[in-house]
Design an enzyme around this catalytic site. Structure first.
Site, PDB file in Angstrom:
ATOM      1  N   ASP A  81      -0.243   2.968  -3.109  1.00 17.42           N
ATOM      2  CA  ASP A  81      -1.648   3.396  -2.972  1.00 17.42           C
ATOM      3  C   ASP A  81      -1.746   4.655  -2.102  1.00 17.42           C
ATOM      4  O   ASP A  81      -2.533   5.565  -2.390  1.00 17.42           O
ATOM      5  CB  ASP A  81      -2.485   2.272  -2.345  1.00 17.42           C
ATOM      6  CG  ASP A  81      -2.470   1.005  -3.189  1.00 17.42           C
ATOM      7  OD1 ASP A  81      -2.350   1.120  -4.429  1.00 17.42           O
ATOM      8  OD2 ASP A  81      -2.561  -0.094  -2.612  1.00 17.42           O
TER       9      ASP A  81
ATOM     10  N   ALA B 247       0.807  -1.245   0.000  1.00 15.37           N
ATOM     11  CA  ALA B 247       0.000   0.000   0.000  1.00 15.37           C
ATOM     12  C   ALA B 247       0.827   1.276   0.000  1.00 15.37           C
ATOM     13  O   ALA B 247       0.264   2.366   0.103  1.00 15.37           O
ATOM     14  CB  ALA B 247      -1.019   0.032   1.142  1.00 15.37           C
ATOM     15  N   ALA B 248       2.157   1.180  -0.148  1.00 13.60           N
ATOM     16  CA  ALA B 248       2.975   2.405  -0.214  1.00 13.60           C
ATOM     17  C   ALA B 248       2.577   3.215  -1.451  1.00 13.60           C
ATOM     18  O   ALA B 248       2.359   4.431  -1.380  1.00 13.60           O
ATOM     19  CB  ALA B 248       4.456   2.041  -0.275  1.00 13.60           C
TER      20      ALA B 248
HETATM   21  O1  RIB Z   1      -1.387  -2.362  -3.512  1.00 10.38           O
HETATM   22  C1  RIB Z   1      -1.499  -3.237  -2.416  1.00 10.38           C
HETATM   23  C2  RIB Z   1      -2.755  -4.057  -2.537  1.00 10.38           C
HETATM   24  O2  RIB Z   1      -2.640  -4.886  -3.677  1.00 10.38           O
HETATM   25  C3  RIB Z   1      -3.005  -5.000  -1.382  1.00 10.38           C
HETATM   26  O3  RIB Z   1      -3.728  -4.403  -0.340  1.00 10.38           O
HETATM   27  C4  RIB Z   1      -3.718  -6.159  -2.055  1.00 10.38           C
HETATM   28  O4  RIB Z   1      -5.045  -6.303  -1.687  1.00 10.38           O
HETATM   29  C5  RIB Z   1      -3.574  -5.920  -3.546  1.00 10.38           C
HETATM   30  O5  RIB Z   1      -4.730  -5.471  -4.117  1.00 10.38           O
END
Ligand code: RIB
Length: 302
Positions: free
Chosen positions: A253, A250-251
């Protein structure tokens, strides 16, 4: 208040702590396992709302306990959930994250309900998209729905951000021409351009190619090396903050949600927004898990 719409995936992440990736045929003991909220779309939506933007999420869950768990988090964070619908057959999306001792991950995805999002689901949210400042999408949900959403956005001067993840080699030209800012990491950029981004020069080459494919602004994130912005023949590098990494999940994201929340609609402050996004992302890698690692705006100081 900035209005953001995210079209994207919801996954329950199972995090498997391992010393290293297993070899083919090898059986290996795990250190630990845990569960956390995830999904690229959901992570980006949560990052945007925690960054202070009014955020509407267009997504789909199954009829199961995983859905209850995820919707509960969204509610606590204040995400607008009117366009999160339920598919009666497919299960809520799942991700299995192999997390090694250096904090690097490999992810396996079960799409489930994420793959049942339709153009009609997007049409239902037309008004909200038309009135947004920014629309964000990724590739964990069907492409035709993303195309429909980007079409509505561009007819209404809404800024479109495409995170081409998971990596994809065959992105339709139409989608690229509807994209204002594309934000791949180096692997995703290579899948699209064929250019291996190993150093500054090759990262710039990759960005130039993406630009030539029809996207005005390109941001390539390169993990602990930072991120590159390229537009109108000019590039700027934003260094990453030096921190000790526990989990990179999630970095990217977090970077995208914060970027969108901080961007001006004429995109004139993109580099400033990237610096803020980079700080938020450096905080996310210091905590295990996806959504629980995304910081709140009051704690992000640059
Ligand atoms: O970008 C990270 C995400 O990729 C995770 O949370 C996982 O669910 C995948 O979708």
């Amino acid at each position: 208040m900035k209005k953001i719409v995210v079209l994207g995936s919801i996954n329950v992440d199972t995090i498997l702590n391992i010393p290293r990736l297993p070899l083919p045929g090898e059986t290996m003991a795990m250190g630990d396992q845990s569960t956390a909220g995830g999904g690229k779309g959901a992570n980006q939506a949560i990052a945007a709302v925690r960054a202070g933007a009014e955020t509407t999420f267009i997504a789909k869950v199954g009829q199961d306990h995983s859905a209850d768990f995820m919707l509960d988090t969204f509610k606590k964070d204040g995400l607008k959930m009117k366009y999160i619908t339920v598919d009666s057959e497919a299960g809520t999306g799942k991700a299995y994250i192999l997390l090694d001792e250096d904090g690097q991950n490999s992810i396996l995805i079960y799409g489930g309900a994420n793959q049942t999002i339709t153009v009609d689901d997007v049409e239902n949210a037309r008004d909200t998209i038309e009135n947004a400042d920014c629309l964000i999408a990724q590739f964990e949900t069907p492409l035709d729905a993303t195309l429909a959403a980007f079409q509505i956005a561009k007819q209404n001067d809404v800024v479109t951000i495409l995170n081409p993840a998971p990596a994809k080699t065959d992105i339709p030209q139409k989608l690229l021409s509807l994209t204002d800012i594309i934000v791949p990491n180096e692997t995703e950029a290579e899948a699209i351009t064929g250019v291996k981004a190993v150093d500054k020069k090759s990262i710039i080459n990759s960005a130039v190619k993406l630009n030539k494919l029809g996207v005005k602004c390109v941001i390539i994130t390169v993990g602990s090396r930072g991120s590159l912005y390229y537009t109108d023949g000019k590039e700027s590098f934003v260094d990453a903050y030096k921190v000790s990494t526990v989990d990179t999940t999630a970095a990217g994201d977090t970077f995208i949600g914060y970027l969108a929340a901080k961007l001006d609609s004429n995109l004139a402050n993109t580099v400033e927004a990237m610096k803020f996004a980079s700080k938020a992302s450096s905080m996310a890698v210091q905590v295990k898990g996806a959504q629980n690692s995304i910081p709140y705006v009051d704690d992000v100081k640059i």
